[in-house]
Design a protein around this motif. Structure first.
Motif, PDB file in Angstrom:
ATOM      1  N   PRO A 171       0.827  -1.210   0.000  1.00 53.31           N
ATOM      2  CA  PRO A 171       0.000   0.000   0.000  1.00 53.31           C
ATOM      3  C   PRO A 171       0.860   1.259   0.000  1.00 53.31           C
ATOM      4  N   VAL A 172       0.367   2.285  -0.721  1.00 50.86           N
ATOM      5  CA  VAL A 172       1.094   3.551  -0.812  1.00 50.86           C
ATOM      6  C   VAL A 172       0.281   4.728  -0.292  1.00 50.86           C
ATOM      7  N   ALA A 173      -1.015   4.508  -0.024  1.00 49.14           N
ATOM      8  CA  ALA A 173      -1.878   5.574   0.501  1.00 49.14           C
ATOM      9  C   ALA A 173      -3.049   4.941   1.223  1.00 49.14           C
ATOM     10  N   VAL A 174      -3.580   5.656   2.214  1.00 44.82           N
ATOM     11  CA  VAL A 174      -4.762   5.200   2.945  1.00 44.82           C
ATOM     12  C   VAL A 174      -5.635   6.403   3.253  1.00 44.82           C
ATOM     13  N   SER A 175      -6.951   6.185   3.261  1.00 45.41           N
ATOM     14  CA  SER A 175      -7.898   7.244   3.573  1.00 45.41           C
ATOM     15  C   SER A 175      -9.034   6.650   4.391  1.00 45.41           C
ATOM     16  N   ALA A 176      -9.339   7.274   5.532  1.00 49.84           N
ATOM     17  CA  ALA A 176     -10.419   6.830   6.413  1.00 49.84           C
ATOM     18  C   ALA A 176     -11.613   7.761   6.241  1.00 49.84           C
ATOM     19  N   GLY A 177     -12.788   7.185   6.024  1.00 50.64           N
ATOM     20  CA  GLY A 177     -14.012   7.966   5.870  1.00 50.64           C
ATOM     21  C   GLY A 177     -14.870   7.884   7.112  1.00 50.64           C
ATOM     22  N   ALA A 178     -16.162   8.085   6.946  1.00 50.16           N
ATOM     23  CA  ALA A 178     -17.078   8.031   8.085  1.00 50.16           C
ATOM     24  C   ALA A 178     -17.248   6.600   8.586  1.00 50.16           C
ATOM     25  N   ALA A 179     -17.485   5.655   7.687  1.00 49.07           N
ATOM     26  CA  ALA A 179     -17.738   4.270   8.093  1.00 49.07           C
ATOM     27  C   ALA A 179     -17.020   3.284   7.169  1.00 49.07           C
ATOM     28  N   SER A 181     -12.951   2.613   4.917  1.00 53.20           N
ATOM     29  CA  SER A 181     -11.568   3.019   4.680  1.00 53.20           C
ATOM     30  C   SER A 181     -11.152   2.489   3.317  1.00 53.20           C
ATOM     31  N   CYS A 182     -10.191   3.145   2.697  1.00 53.30           N
ATOM     32  CA  CYS A 182      -9.669   2.698   1.403  1.00 53.30           C
ATOM     33  C   CYS A 182      -8.156   2.845   1.395  1.00 53.30           C
ATOM     34  N   ALA A 183      -7.517   1.993   0.614  1.00 54.76           N
ATOM     35  CA  ALA A 183      -6.067   2.076   0.430  1.00 54.76           C
ATOM     36  C   ALA A 183      -5.756   1.873  -1.038  1.00 54.76           C
ATOM     37  N   LEU A 184      -4.680   2.489  -1.463  1.00 61.32           N
ATOM     38  CA  LEU A 184      -4.172   2.308  -2.815  1.00 61.32           C
ATOM     39  C   LEU A 184      -2.964   1.382  -2.719  1.00 61.32           C
ATOM     40  N   ASP A 185      -3.031   0.247  -3.447  1.00 61.62           N
ATOM     41  CA  ASP A 185      -1.925  -0.706  -3.427  1.00 61.62           C
ATOM     42  C   ASP A 185      -1.646  -1.206  -4.833  1.00 61.62           C
ATOM     43  N   ASP A 186      -0.858  -2.265  -4.953  1.00 66.91           N
ATOM     44  CA  ASP A 186      -0.479  -2.802  -6.261  1.00 66.91           C
ATOM     45  C   ASP A 186      -1.681  -3.186  -7.117  1.00 66.91           C
ATOM     46  N   ALA A 187      -2.785  -3.572  -6.479  1.00 70.64           N
ATOM     47  CA  ALA A 187      -3.982  -3.997  -7.217  1.00 70.64           C
ATOM     48  C   ALA A 187      -4.915  -2.842  -7.568  1.00 70.64           C
ATOM     49  N   GLY A 188      -4.642  -1.660  -7.048  1.00 70.34           N
ATOM     50  CA  GLY A 188      -5.520  -0.509  -7.272  1.00 70.34           C
ATOM     51  C   GLY A 188      -6.085  -0.023  -5.948  1.00 70.34           C
ATOM     52  N   VAL A 189      -7.320   0.420  -5.966  1.00 70.97           N
ATOM     53  CA  VAL A 189      -7.981   0.898  -4.761  1.00 70.97           C
ATOM     54  C   VAL A 189      -8.765  -0.235  -4.139  1.00 70.97           C
TER      55      VAL A 189
END
Length: 195
Positions: A171-179, A181-189
C-alpha cells in the motif's frame, strides 16, 4: 482514479498525461473517490483524506467537522471549534510530517509515530507509537495510518472500517471515511467497511 496535470500559469490541463513543462507553480491533482490531492507548493484536501509533505516547507491542510489543522513550516497548527480538544496540538510533536483532521479528532505523524488528540470515545484518538509511519488519515470515529509495515487502523469498527484486509499488497496511501476506509496498493484501490 483520475489524474490531471495543471499548469497554473496557463490554466491548461492535460487529463491523464504528464506535462513535460511543470513548473514550481504547477500541481498534480489526483482524485480517488471523493478525495482530491494537489501535489505542489501547497497541498489542500478534504477531511476524508491525507497526504504527506514531499519536501520541506510544503503546507498540508486538513479540515474536520468544525476545525482545521495545517502542517506549516514543520509545525502543526489547528484552529476552529475546540469543544473536545481537537485543536489542542500536543507540544510533544517531534518533526511532524503529516496531519489529518476529521469530525472531532486530529492526528499527526511525527518521529515518534502517530499522535492523536480530541474526542476519543471509540479509541480513534489513541496514539500509535513506534514504527516508521508515513501518513495518517482521521476518519469520523476511527483512524488509519500507513507505515513501512503497511496499513494500521484503530477506533470504532462495528462496520469493519478498522479491519484492514490481509489482501493489501504494497500500500502507498490510505484514507479513512465516516464508516469505511480505502487504500491504494499494487492492485488498485481497495476499500473495506460500510458499503
Amino acid at each position: 482514479c483520475s489524474v490531471f496535470d495543471l499548469d497554473i500559469m496557463s490554466g491548461k490541463h492535460n487529463a491523464g498525461k504528464p506535462m513535460p513543462h511543470l513548473t514550481q507553480l504547477s500541481y498534480r491533482l489526483t482524485s480517488i473517490g471523493r478525495r482530491w490531492v494537489a501535489l505542489g507548493s501547497v497541498l489542500f484536501f478534504s477531511s476524508l483524506s491525507t497526504v504527506t509533505a514531499q519536501t520541506a516547507g510544503e503546507t498540508i491542510v486538513s479540515t474536520g467537522y468544525a476545525h482545521t489543522c495545517a502542517l506549516i513550516d514543520g509545525s502543526v497548527r489547528c484552529w476552529g471549534d475546540n469543544s473536545l480538544g481537537q485543536t489542542d496540538v500536543p507540544e510533544t510533536l517531534l518533526n511532524p510530517k503529516s496531519v489529518s483532521a476529521n469530525h472531532y479528532h486530529s492526528c499527526a505523524v511525527d518521529d515518534n509515530g502517530v499522535s492523536c488528540w480530541g474526542l476519543n470515545n471509540w479509541g480513534q484518538a489513541v496514539d500509535q507509537p513506534g514504527g516508521n509511519m508515513l501518513s495518517v488519515s482521521a476518519g469520523k470515529i476511527h483512524t488509519c495510518a500507513l507505515g513501512d509495515s503497511g496499513v494500521l487502523c484503530w477506533g470504532y469498527n462495528a462496520l469493519g472500517q478498522a479491519t484492514v484486509p490481509g489482501t493489501l499488497s504494497n500500500p502507498v496511501a490510505v484514507s479513512a471515511g465516516a464508516a469505511h476506509s480505502c487504500a491504494l496498493d499494487d492492485a488498485g484501490v481497495q476499500c473495506w467497511g460500510s458499503n
